[in-house]
Design a protein around this motif. Structure first.
Motif, PDB file in Angstrom:
ATOM      1  N   GLU A 298     -18.192 -52.247  19.046  1.00  0.00           N
ATOM      2  CA  GLU A 298     -17.122 -52.141  20.042  1.00  0.00           C
ATOM      3  C   GLU A 298     -15.739 -51.974  19.425  1.00  0.00           C
ATOM      4  OE1 GLU A 298     -17.829 -56.554  19.387  1.00  0.00           O
ATOM      5  OE2 GLU A 298     -19.045 -54.753  19.663  1.00  0.00           O
ATOM      6  N   MET A 299     -15.545 -52.450  18.180  1.00  0.00           N
ATOM      7  CA  MET A 299     -14.236 -52.270  17.552  1.00  0.00           C
ATOM      8  C   MET A 299     -14.030 -50.809  17.145  1.00  0.00           C
ATOM      9  SD  MET A 299     -13.026 -55.123  18.093  1.00  0.00           S
ATOM     10  CE  MET A 299     -11.428 -54.576  17.536  1.00  0.00           C
ATOM     11  N   ILE A 300     -15.103 -50.129  16.751  1.00  0.00           N
ATOM     12  CA  ILE A 300     -14.997 -48.695  16.466  1.00  0.00           C
ATOM     13  C   ILE A 300     -14.603 -47.954  17.741  1.00  0.00           C
ATOM     14  CG2 ILE A 300     -16.291 -46.630  15.789  1.00  0.00           C
ATOM     15  CD1 ILE A 300     -17.966 -48.404  13.945  1.00  0.00           C
ATOM     16  N   GLU A 301     -15.238 -48.302  18.839  1.00  0.00           N
ATOM     17  CA  GLU A 301     -14.911 -47.653  20.114  1.00  0.00           C
ATOM     18  C   GLU A 301     -13.480 -47.962  20.550  1.00  0.00           C
ATOM     19  OE1 GLU A 301     -19.134 -47.253  22.431  1.00  0.00           O
ATOM     20  OE2 GLU A 301     -18.234 -49.256  22.405  1.00  0.00           O
ATOM     21  N   SER A 302     -13.024 -49.198  20.312  1.00  0.00           N
ATOM     22  CA  SER A 302     -11.647 -49.559  20.685  1.00  0.00           C
ATOM     23  C   SER A 302     -10.633 -48.773  19.871  1.00  0.00           C
ATOM     24  CB  SER A 302     -11.424 -51.061  20.480  1.00  0.00           C
ATOM     25  OG  SER A 302     -12.187 -51.819  21.382  1.00  0.00           O
ATOM     26  N   MET A 303     -10.917 -48.591  18.569  1.00  0.00           N
ATOM     27  CA  MET A 303      -9.995 -47.817  17.742  1.00  0.00           C
ATOM     28  C   MET A 303     -10.011 -46.349  18.130  1.00  0.00           C
ATOM     29  SD  MET A 303     -10.249 -49.630  13.951  1.00  0.00           S
ATOM     30  CE  MET A 303     -12.043 -49.696  13.839  1.00  0.00           C
ATOM     31  N   GLU A 304     -11.198 -45.839  18.475  1.00  0.00           N
ATOM     32  CA  GLU A 304     -11.284 -44.453  18.941  1.00  0.00           C
ATOM     33  C   GLU A 304     -10.451 -44.271  20.203  1.00  0.00           C
ATOM     34  OE1 GLU A 304     -14.652 -41.092  20.114  1.00  0.00           O
ATOM     35  OE2 GLU A 304     -15.047 -43.218  20.475  1.00  0.00           O
ATOM     36  N   ALA A 305     -10.485 -45.258  21.105  1.00  0.00           N
ATOM     37  CA  ALA A 305      -9.727 -45.162  22.355  1.00  0.00           C
ATOM     38  C   ALA A 305      -8.226 -45.100  22.098  1.00  0.00           C
ATOM     39  CB  ALA A 305     -10.057 -46.351  23.246  1.00  0.00           C
ATOM     40  N   MET A 306      -7.782 -45.613  20.934  1.00  0.00           N
ATOM     41  CA  MET A 306      -6.363 -45.545  20.569  1.00  0.00           C
ATOM     42  C   MET A 306      -6.023 -44.257  19.837  1.00  0.00           C
ATOM     43  SD  MET A 306      -5.138 -49.356  19.488  1.00  0.00           S
ATOM     44  CE  MET A 306      -6.178 -49.432  18.045  1.00  0.00           C
ATOM     45  N   GLY A 307      -7.024 -43.386  19.658  1.00  0.00           N
ATOM     46  CA  GLY A 307      -6.773 -42.109  19.013  1.00  0.00           C
ATOM     47  C   GLY A 307      -7.298 -41.986  17.603  1.00  0.00           C
ATOM     48  N   ALA A 308      -8.009 -43.000  17.126  1.00  0.00           N
ATOM     49  CA  ALA A 308      -8.542 -42.945  15.762  1.00  0.00           C
ATOM     50  C   ALA A 308      -9.612 -41.870  15.639  1.00  0.00           C
ATOM     51  CB  ALA A 308      -9.123 -44.301  15.364  1.00  0.00           C
ATOM     52  N   ALA A 309      -9.592 -41.164  14.521  1.00  0.00           N
ATOM     53  CA  ALA A 309     -10.613 -40.161  14.229  1.00  0.00           C
ATOM     54  C   ALA A 309     -11.883 -40.851  13.749  1.00  0.00           C
ATOM     55  CB  ALA A 309     -10.105 -39.201  13.158  1.00  0.00           C
ATOM     56  N   LEU A 310     -13.033 -40.335  14.182  1.00  0.00           N
ATOM     57  CA  LEU A 310     -14.325 -40.840  13.726  1.00  0.00           C
ATOM     58  C   LEU A 310     -15.006 -39.786  12.860  1.00  0.00           C
ATOM     59  CD1 LEU A 310     -15.867 -42.468  16.949  1.00  0.00           C
ATOM     60  CD2 LEU A 310     -14.279 -43.470  15.294  1.00  0.00           C
ATOM     61  N   ALA A 311     -15.816 -40.244  11.924  1.00  0.00           N
ATOM     62  CA  ALA A 311     -16.556 -39.309  11.065  1.00  0.00           C
ATOM     63  C   ALA A 311     -17.813 -39.970  10.526  1.00  0.00           C
ATOM     64  CB  ALA A 311     -15.678 -38.839   9.905  1.00  0.00           C
ATOM     65  N   GLN A 312     -18.762 -39.131  10.115  1.00  0.00           N
ATOM     66  CA  GLN A 312     -20.008 -39.558   9.476  1.00  0.00           C
ATOM     67  C   GLN A 312     -20.820 -40.516  10.354  1.00  0.00           C
ATOM     68  OE1 GLN A 312     -17.060 -39.383   5.944  1.00  0.00           O
ATOM     69  NE2 GLN A 312     -18.655 -40.839   5.387  1.00  0.00           N
ATOM     70  N   MET A 313     -20.655 -40.397  11.658  1.00  0.00           N
ATOM     71  CA  MET A 313     -21.284 -41.343  12.573  1.00  0.00           C
ATOM     72  C   MET A 313     -22.807 -41.215  12.622  1.00  0.00           C
ATOM     73  SD  MET A 313     -18.952 -43.339  13.894  1.00  0.00           S
ATOM     74  CE  MET A 313     -19.456 -43.908  15.528  1.00  0.00           C
ATOM     75  N   ASN A 314     -23.357 -40.173  12.039  1.00  0.00           N
ATOM     76  CA  ASN A 314     -24.813 -40.023  12.024  1.00  0.00           C
ATOM     77  C   ASN A 314     -25.441 -40.511  10.723  1.00  0.00           C
ATOM     78  OD1 ASN A 314     -23.703 -37.976  10.501  1.00  0.00           O
ATOM     79  ND2 ASN A 314     -25.155 -36.411  11.144  1.00  0.00           N
ATOM     80  N   GLU A 315     -24.660 -41.240   9.916  1.00  0.00           N
ATOM     81  CA  GLU A 315     -25.198 -41.748   8.649  1.00  0.00           C
ATOM     82  C   GLU A 315     -25.394 -43.271   8.698  1.00  0.00           C
ATOM     83  OE1 GLU A 315     -26.497 -40.194   6.396  1.00  0.00           O
ATOM     84  OE2 GLU A 315     -25.626 -38.185   6.326  1.00  0.00           O
ATOM     85  N   ARG A 316     -26.428 -43.721   7.985  1.00  0.00           N
ATOM     86  CA  ARG A 316     -26.722 -45.153   7.888  1.00  0.00           C
ATOM     87  C   ARG A 316     -26.974 -45.524   6.433  1.00  0.00           C
ATOM     88  NH1 ARG A 316     -32.037 -46.064  10.028  1.00  0.00           N
ATOM     89  NH2 ARG A 316     -32.432 -44.150   8.889  1.00  0.00           N
ATOM     90  N   VAL A 317     -26.865 -46.794   6.139  1.00  0.00           N
ATOM     91  CA  VAL A 317     -27.336 -47.301   4.852  1.00  0.00           C
ATOM     92  C   VAL A 317     -28.829 -47.537   5.033  1.00  0.00           C
ATOM     93  CG1 VAL A 317     -27.042 -48.999   3.019  1.00  0.00           C
ATOM     94  CG2 VAL A 317     -25.116 -48.433   4.517  1.00  0.00           C
ATOM     95  N   GLY A 318     -29.600 -46.459   4.886  1.00  0.00           N
ATOM     96  CA  GLY A 318     -31.031 -46.534   5.139  1.00  0.00           C
ATOM     97  C   GLY A 318     -31.716 -47.557   4.258  1.00  0.00           C
TER      98      GLY A 318
END
Length: 567
Positions: A298-318
């Protein structure tokens, strides 16, 4: 700062108590600044505390002390040969990679100065040691064992580690081979004596991530940082587009905390949020994650709502997993990773991984992140979710499996529930797991030809130092290759699990959160798995998520403490 009706004010506020949080707090306290760490769950330490707790630190002081070759130039060569090869990965830039390699050893020096007892692992090769700049001795740093009694009333607030015995990683690796080596037997004896001594002296040892976070928690408390559990952050307080504080919860009501120098978000990723997984990494499941319960995104979503850019969201520490009954991710607590068979099992002799057609399709050694990427990539064209771990009596007799000691006697529940399969022949095993018998026989026969020679010409398993390190150091001619030829034969499902996500908000070289246009959101910093990783889409070595969490927490706090001027 302006009057925004705050209930209290600190110089710096940290959201979350994972990897870099206490490091940032120590920097702030060293600078004479007040700092509050707000943890939304009831326990301190985040996924870091549950994890192996190692940090990948190039050119670290412990390497220098032991005369192990490394340098800024060599480390950068390796960074460019790994993280620098990532495509579509705004979280990593040349400037940020340079900052990491420069500041990481300085961060370790700082922690040691604060009394944090650290050391290097005796051996832990980089995951791509064959690439330019790779280190075979390895660049991993870890904490000394820690007596949680030193935390006093905070002892019960430290999130437990996955490993219940007081053993260092190197001892754990030796113990895994105690059936085949005297070193393994001696390691088991040493750990056993440590357990007995602890009972006599009243020590309460923890290891790995628990030891790292326990030591960090003790230091932060000793330095005068304020730490609060059960304190979720519900939103940010803005003035003129700048972050001035957060809204949290205290005594059942909203509590507004101001921050003179900024807010650092280190609240984990979104491994425990299936809706976010479906959006950014479809086909993956919360059922396969070992991440802590706080990783809900939810903190990632909150920062995105303030205009933060997101990247690499399809990657995990497999982190590949075979999950026995009773260790599933229930109630969002994460898979019981201590009992989960994973990377080291798959890289031991006498076993392979195949897809649902019975075909082997990758090197079972190497980076766990790459392993899980391979599973998902294979599944796009051939059913591979789950894949199958195939082994024989030799493997079961010699090596640990899913938290059980070596030996072919396993819980009957495992067979009754369809978790583990056993058969006298490869063909019979194939029929039990609904794989074409002739194809599985061909796959095993092909593997056995090379394994007997100590070579894997198909996928090159064993042709890098890291593969060999994962295997059995006392098995020849290869540490990792051994024929699958002695019945009964075994199979278990392999899932492309994870210990955290690898994407999030984009940050700059100072840890500031960036908008899509590249401008920084004033007063907002982020580190750890709340961010798009500086390692891009690659995991260069053990500790490539915990290390950056600490390093960019350290960098952000120094920058904020000095009003935007790096000392």
């Amino acid at each position: 700062m302006s009057d925004l009706n705050f209930d209290e004010v600190f110089d710096f506020v940290v959201v979350g108590s994972g990897g870099g949080s206490m490091c940032a707090a120590l920097v702030m306290r060293k600078a004479g600044k007040s700092v509050a760490i707000l943890e939304k769950t009831d326990l301190i330490g985040g996924t870091t505390s549950r994890s192996g707790g190692v940090l990948w630190i190039p050119n670290n002081p412990f390497m220098r002390e032991e005369g192990i070759e490394d340098s800024y130039e060599k480390a950068m060569e390796y960074m460019e040969a790994t993280a620098g090869q990532s495509l579509d990965a705004p979280g990593t830039t040349l400037e940020k990679r340079r900052a990491y390699v420069t500041e990481a050893p300085r961060m370790i020096d700082f922690l040691v100065e604060q009394g944090i007892k650290l050391r290097r692992s005796p051996s832990w090769p980089d995951y791509y040691d064959e690439r330019p700049g790779g280190s075979v001795p390895g660049r991993t740093v870890l904490a000394d064992l820690f007596d949680t009694n030193e935390l006093g009333e905070w002892k019960e607030r430290l999130r437990p580690n996955f490993m219940e015995i007081p053993a260092y990683h190197s001892e754990g690796f030796e113990i895994s081979t105690f059936k085949s080596s005297w070193k393994g037997k001696l390691a088991m004896l040493r750990v056993g004596l440590r357990v007995a001594a602890a009972k006599l002296t009243g020590k309460s040892w923890t290891t790995a991530g628990g030891a790292l976070q326990g030591r960090m928690l003790k230091a932060a408390l000793g330095a005068g940082a304020t730490l609060r559990v059960d304190s979720p952050v519900k939103g940010f307080i803005l003035e003129g587009g700048a972050v001035k504080g957060v809204v949290t919860t205290k005594d059942g009501r909203d509590w507004r905390i101001g921050s003179r120098s900024g807010v650092l978000v280190n609240a984990g990723g979104f491994s425990q949020n299936q809706a976010m997984r479906d959006k950014y990494m479809p086909g993956t499941s919360v059922e396969w994650t070992a991440a802590g319960p706080g990783d809900t995104g939810e903190m990632i979503e909150s920062m995105e709502a303030m205009g933060a850019a997101l990247a690499q969201m399809n990657e995990r520490v497999g982190n590949q997993m075979t999950i026995p009954p009773g260790h599933e991710n229930t109630n969002g607590q994460g898979v019981g990773i201590g009992a989960v068979s994973g990377q080291m099992n798959y890289a031991k002799p006498h076993s392979i991984v195949v897809d649902q057609t019975g075909v082997r399709y990758m090197n079972e050694g190497g980076s766990y992140m790459a392993f899980c990427q391979n599973v998902l990539k294979r599944n796009e064209t051939v059913p591979a979710l789950p894949s199958w771990w195939i082994s024989d009596e030799q493997s079961m007799r010699k090596y640990l499996f899913c938290g059980t000691m070596p030996g072919t006697k396993k819980p009957q529940e495992w067979y009754d529930s369809g978790f583990l399969f056993r058969a006298d022949t490869i063909e019979e095993l194939a029929r039990l797991i609904q794989v074409e018998p002739e194809q599985l026989r061909k796959t095993v026969d092909r593997f056995n030809v090379g394994a007997r020679k100590g070579r894997d010409d198909e996928f090159r398993r064993g042709q890098r130092a890291y593969d060999e390190w994962l295997g059995d150091h006392y098995h020849h001619p290869s540490n990792t290759l051994g024929a699958i030829e002695q019945g009964p034969f075994y199979a278990a499902r392999v899932w492309p699990g994870d210990v955290g996500t690898y994407g999030g908000v984009v940050t700059d070289v100072h840890g500031r959160v960036l908008r899509e246009d590249g401008s920084a959101i004033e007063g907002l910093y982020a580190t750890g798995t709340s961010t798009a990783s500086v390692m891009g889409r690659v995991y260069p070595g053990a500790g490539s998520s915990v290390g950056p969490s600490f390093v960019f927490g350290y960098i952000a706090a120094r920058y904020a403490a000095n009003a935007g001027n790096m000392p």
